[in-house]
Design a protein around this motif. Structure first.
Motif: not given
Length: 170
Positions: A44-51, A127-141
């Protein structure tokens, strides 16, 4: 100032349609592409943000993955969310870089393997778009082994499916 207008989006279809735009580049670098997104995962996300999120994460993976490398998209269900992972077998990042890369106050960029120039904004935008979509983002490297960028998005919203569409889904 982008508006967040979430809707139910089939994640597999969204990833495949965007990645197909890069097939020539993927083939020219002999990159193995794995799309292991569950065909039933609907976010459940905005199409433009997800793209934009998918495009930026794929572009980074492509930029830092050498010829013959691997880029993968994976998904899993977590209560109320879909967890997505975009991984590569590229040059990876040190802990020092990981601490800076998502910091909104630090602008940091490195050249791609073919000297592609970035502006250091792509991951911050994700990060901004994921958080705007009520999600979280993180990186492992791991340096010289690769990177995985994980993010979550809300799972399908049953309330936004009309009765007609609901009968098609089931």
């Amino acid at each position: 100032k982008l508006k967040n207008k979430p809707e139910n989006i089939n994640l597999h279809e969204a990833v495949v349609s965007l990645v197909n735009l890069y097939q020539i580049g993927v083939q020219s670098k002999s990159i193995q592409l794995n799309i292991r997104i569950d065909a039933n995962h609907v976010v459940f996300a905005d199409h433009i943000l997800l793209k934009t999120i998918i495009r930026n994460l794929f572009s980074n993976a492509y930029k830092y993955t050498p010829s013959g490398g691997v880029i993968s998209f994976d998904s899993s269900f977590e209560p109320g969310f879909i967890k997505i992972g975009v991984s590569d077998t590229g040059m990876g990042m040190s802990q020092d870089i990981l601490e800076k890369i998502l910091d909104p106050d630090v602008f940091f960029s490195t050249l791609g393997l073919n000297n592609e120039v970035g502006n250091g904004l792509g991951l911050k935008l994700c990060k901004d778009f994921v958080e705007k979509s009520q999600g979280k983002i993180w990186i492992e490297s791991t340096p010289n082994k690769g990177t995985v960028v994980f993010f979550t998005l809300p799972a399908k919203n049953e309330d936004s499916i009309s009765e007609d569409a609901r009968s098609l889904v089931w």
